[in-house]
Design a protein around this motif. Sequence first.
Motif, mmCIF file in Angstrom:
data_model
loop_
_atom_site.group_PDB
_atom_site.id
_atom_site.type_symbol
_atom_site.label_atom_id
_atom_site.label_comp_id
_atom_site.label_asym_id
_atom_site.label_seq_id
_atom_site.Cartn_x
_atom_site.Cartn_y
_atom_site.Cartn_z
ATOM 1 N N GLY A 173 0.796 -1.205 0.000
ATOM 2 C CA GLY A 173 0.000 0.000 0.000
ATOM 3 C C GLY A 173 0.826 1.251 0.000
ATOM 4 N N THR A 202 -6.337 -0.407 -1.014
ATOM 5 C CA THR A 202 -7.150 -1.444 -0.367
ATOM 6 C C THR A 202 -7.156 -2.721 -1.191
ATOM 7 O OG1 THR A 202 -8.574 0.239 0.641
ATOM 8 C CG2 THR A 202 -9.454 -1.998 0.520
ATOM 9 N N ASP A 247 -3.546 -4.367 -1.170
ATOM 10 C CA ASP A 247 -3.312 -4.995 0.133
ATOM 11 C C ASP A 247 -4.102 -6.298 0.265
ATOM 12 O OD1 ASP A 247 -1.553 -3.064 0.946
ATOM 13 O OD2 ASP A 247 -2.980 -1.965 2.187
ATOM 14 N N TYR A 294 -2.402 -8.933 -1.783
ATOM 15 C CA TYR A 294 -1.169 -9.342 -1.119
ATOM 16 C C TYR A 294 -1.474 -10.295 0.037
ATOM 17 C CZ TYR A 294 3.173 -8.974 1.555
ATOM 18 O OH TYR A 294 4.316 -9.262 2.240
ATOM 19 N N GLN A 295 -2.498 -9.977 0.818
ATOM 20 C CA GLN A 295 -2.860 -10.830 1.949
ATOM 21 C C GLN A 295 -3.347 -12.197 1.471
ATOM 22 O OE1 GLN A 295 -5.699 -8.552 4.224
ATOM 23 N NE2 GLN A 295 -4.243 -6.886 4.558
#
Length: 205
Positions: free
Chosen positions: A2, A189, A192, A195-196
């Motif tokens: 981010g 957002t 991220d 990525y998670q």
Amino acid sequence: MGSAISELPSSRAPLADAAETGLKIVVVGGFGVGKTTLVRSVSEIRPLNTEEVMTQAGVGVDEISGVRAKTTTTVAFDFGRISLNDRMVLYLFGAPGQERFWFLWDRLFSGTLGAVVLVDTRRMNDSWYAIDRLEQHRTPFVVAVNRFDDDASRYSLDEIRQALTLPEHVPMIECDARVRASGKDVLITLVDHLYQMAAVKESAS
């Protein structure tokens, strides 16, 4: 991930020669929800728009309740670009919202890393098709609620999540598609979230 976006300069900049990786992002949602506006506001290049003036030919074909002041419409897709860092860029594709152009969506979804579903709470039902198509394609997405000045309802994000029957793992965020910083927050957002998801998948393998 981010912070890479949040540190971008506000000026429109040329793509660095070192850029190696392009990530495709699609912005979808109902007619008049602000997809073109979002792409325009965040793009670091002059965006490509395929907007045409709305004419009488669209009367009875395009549902314009709630967006009667709208005078143009996207007939293919919008395209913009924003750099994550020196080596990675997001390529943004804004999909047309009218039902008669939905056949283009499946092609736009090809090769897409993730998507933003833009929601107008005055026309909540227009969000269903976008969410359904993304789920069928198994494309990760976030929901961004574009807050319009004349929206008197001001439903909370929890109320909107319940109305759209969104699971808790789908991120939601409020935004103003006209504002570059707000549009960047939406992309932060999404990145991220991606990525998670990748981290969870890697740890499970």
